[in-house]
Motif scaffolding. Structure first.
Motif, PDB file in Angstrom:
ATOM      1  N   PRO A  86       4.009  15.306  -0.146  1.00  0.00           N
ATOM      2  CA  PRO A  86       4.566  14.830  -1.418  1.00  0.00           C
ATOM      3  C   PRO A  86       4.464  13.306  -1.495  1.00  0.00           C
ATOM      4  O   PRO A  86       4.122  12.635  -0.511  1.00  0.00           O
ATOM      5  CB  PRO A  86       6.029  15.283  -1.358  1.00  0.00           C
ATOM      6  N   LEU A  87       4.787  12.765  -2.646  1.00  0.00           N
ATOM      7  CA  LEU A  87       4.854  11.324  -2.822  1.00  0.00           C
ATOM      8  C   LEU A  87       6.236  10.851  -2.379  1.00  0.00           C
ATOM      9  O   LEU A  87       7.248  11.296  -2.910  1.00  0.00           O
ATOM     10  CB  LEU A  87       4.614  10.944  -4.279  1.00  0.00           C
ATOM     11  N   TYR A  88       6.267   9.962  -1.377  1.00  0.00           N
ATOM     12  CA  TYR A  88       7.526   9.442  -0.852  1.00  0.00           C
ATOM     13  C   TYR A  88       7.755   8.032  -1.377  1.00  0.00           C
ATOM     14  O   TYR A  88       6.819   7.226  -1.423  1.00  0.00           O
ATOM     15  CB  TYR A  88       7.496   9.394   0.680  1.00  0.00           C
ATOM     16  N   THR A  89       8.999   7.724  -1.725  1.00  0.00           N
ATOM     17  CA  THR A  89       9.390   6.362  -2.065  1.00  0.00           C
ATOM     18  C   THR A  89      10.377   5.885  -1.003  1.00  0.00           C
ATOM     19  O   THR A  89      11.429   6.496  -0.804  1.00  0.00           O
ATOM     20  CB  THR A  89      10.045   6.287  -3.455  1.00  0.00           C
ATOM     21  N   VAL A  90      10.029   4.811  -0.316  1.00  0.00           N
ATOM     22  CA  VAL A  90      10.823   4.342   0.830  1.00  0.00           C
ATOM     23  C   VAL A  90      12.103   3.677   0.332  1.00  0.00           C
ATOM     24  O   VAL A  90      12.051   2.718  -0.437  1.00  0.00           O
ATOM     25  CB  VAL A  90      10.014   3.351   1.684  1.00  0.00           C
ATOM     26  N   PRO A  91      13.275   4.160   0.755  1.00  0.00           N
ATOM     27  CA  PRO A  91      14.544   3.575   0.292  1.00  0.00           C
ATOM     28  C   PRO A  91      14.855   2.252   1.001  1.00  0.00           C
ATOM     29  O   PRO A  91      14.260   1.921   2.030  1.00  0.00           O
ATOM     30  CB  PRO A  91      15.573   4.650   0.661  1.00  0.00           C
ATOM     31  N   ALA A  92      15.796   1.531   0.455  1.00  0.00           N
ATOM     32  CA  ALA A  92      16.237   0.271   1.056  1.00  0.00           C
ATOM     33  C   ALA A  92      16.774   0.522   2.460  1.00  0.00           C
ATOM     34  O   ALA A  92      17.378   1.560   2.734  1.00  0.00           O
ATOM     35  CB  ALA A  92      17.313  -0.374   0.182  1.00  0.00           C
ATOM     36  N   GLY A  93      16.529  -0.424   3.357  1.00  0.00           N
ATOM     37  CA  GLY A  93      17.027  -0.318   4.723  1.00  0.00           C
ATOM     38  C   GLY A  93      16.244   0.632   5.593  1.00  0.00           C
ATOM     39  O   GLY A  93      16.679   0.943   6.712  1.00  0.00           O
ATOM     40  N   HIS A  94      15.088   1.109   5.125  1.00  0.00           N
ATOM     41  CA  HIS A  94      14.275   2.067   5.874  1.00  0.00           C
ATOM     42  C   HIS A  94      12.805   1.652   5.841  1.00  0.00           C
ATOM     43  O   HIS A  94      12.388   0.822   5.019  1.00  0.00           O
ATOM     44  CB  HIS A  94      14.394   3.474   5.268  1.00  0.00           C
ATOM     45  N   VAL A  95      12.016   2.264   6.716  1.00  0.00           N
ATOM     46  CA  VAL A  95      10.571   2.146   6.686  1.00  0.00           C
ATOM     47  C   VAL A  95       9.970   3.535   6.837  1.00  0.00           C
ATOM     48  O   VAL A  95      10.654   4.481   7.240  1.00  0.00           O
ATOM     49  CB  VAL A  95      10.033   1.208   7.801  1.00  0.00           C
ATOM     50  N   PHE A  96       8.698   3.649   6.506  1.00  0.00           N
ATOM     51  CA  PHE A  96       7.953   4.899   6.658  1.00  0.00           C
ATOM     52  C   PHE A  96       6.952   4.673   7.771  1.00  0.00           C
ATOM     53  O   PHE A  96       6.139   3.744   7.717  1.00  0.00           O
ATOM     54  CB  PHE A  96       7.236   5.241   5.354  1.00  0.00           C
ATOM     55  N   VAL A  97       7.013   5.503   8.814  1.00  0.00           N
ATOM     56  CA  VAL A  97       6.164   5.308   9.991  1.00  0.00           C
ATOM     57  C   VAL A  97       5.253   6.514  10.200  1.00  0.00           C
ATOM     58  O   VAL A  97       5.610   7.644   9.871  1.00  0.00           O
ATOM     59  CB  VAL A  97       6.999   5.061  11.263  1.00  0.00           C
ATOM     60  N   MET A  98       4.068   6.238  10.758  1.00  0.00           N
ATOM     61  CA  MET A  98       3.123   7.296  11.085  1.00  0.00           C
ATOM     62  C   MET A  98       2.463   6.995  12.414  1.00  0.00           C
ATOM     63  O   MET A  98       2.257   5.830  12.779  1.00  0.00           O
ATOM     64  CB  MET A  98       2.052   7.426   9.987  1.00  0.00           C
ATOM     65  N   GLY A  99       2.119   8.045  13.151  1.00  0.00           N
ATOM     66  CA  GLY A  99       1.373   7.889  14.389  1.00  0.00           C
ATOM     67  C   GLY A  99      -0.105   7.703  14.110  1.00  0.00           C
ATOM     68  O   GLY A  99      -0.639   8.248  13.131  1.00  0.00           O
TER      69      GLY A  99
END
Length: 225
Positions: free
Chosen positions: A154-167
């Motif tokens: 899905p399309l993710y929107t990164v919220p405040a205080g967080h990051v999106f990580v991938m290997g």
């Protein structure tokens, strides 16, 4: 005695800034190999996109490593195995395949994932490899082994205080593409980030670092891209 005390105090103080980590899984190949010992430094605030970070995993509290691909406010999506940031596909260039021996690796005795299912032990395990241009200054290498559930999200929107990580080993990583209830990370709170990876200090392909014949000196002091 004063010199010794100064060294001890200096070492203890430095551990506030830096920390060693032992890589025991395959989620960040080829950036990290199973058996790498990596030095990381403390992160203040939100890490930059493309930073490789160590963090406490939400499912078991142990540390894991992944690459920051989305910062607060960014949209992130995988389409057909291609990463999209804020609606724009991230450029990647095909390289020669990544080849390693199909055998157990590290203290967890992990078997690598290969493009061809179940090669005989000890023979070549082959994966597709690319340079992904996530940052303008430098690219980094990623592996794409098979068609996998994480190739389309899905399309993710990164919220405040967080990051999106991938290997970097996309099909062997349970990262922000997967919910913590399914063994993934979900949106990673920046408060859970322990350090940003800087360089490989030591590397061994054996289950125990004392196995001199399995040391990988070509990886010593390799910087992280």
């Amino acid at each position: 005695g004063l010199i010794l005390l100064t060294c001890v105090v200096g070492f203890a103080a430095s551990r506030i800034v830096w920390q060693p980590f032992h890589v025991t899984d395959a989620a960040m190949k080829p950036t990290f190999l199973v058996g790498d010992y990596v030095i990381g430094t403390r992160v203040i605030g939100t890490p930059d996109r493309n930073a490789v970070v160590f963090f406490k995993h939400p499912s078991d509290g142990d540390y894991s490593a992944a690459r920051v691909v989305g910062r607060p406010g960014d949209t992130v999506q995988m389409r057909g195995g291609l990463l999209h940031i804020n609606g724009t596909p991230v450029e990647r260039l095909a390289l020669q395949p990544f080849v390693e021996a199909f055998r157990e690796q590290g203290p967890k005795r992990i078997w690598p994932m290969c493009a061809a299912f179940g090669p005989p032990p000890g023979t070549d395990c082959i994966k597709r490899m690319y340079v992904e241009q996530l940052a303008q200054e430098t690219g980094h290498t990623i592996l794409d082994v098979q068609n996998a559930p994480g190739d389309n999200t899905p399309l993710y929107t990164v919220p405040a205080g967080h990051v999106f990580v991938m290997g970097d080993n996309r099909d062997s990583a349970r990262d922000s593409r997967f919910d913590p209830d399914d063994g993934g990370v979900g949106f990673l709170p920046t408060a859970r980030i322990m350090a940003e990876a800087r360089f490989v200090l030591f590397s061994s392909g054996a289950r125990r670092p004392a196995a001199v014949w399995a040391w990988r000196p070509d990886r010593y002091f390799a910087s992280i891209e």
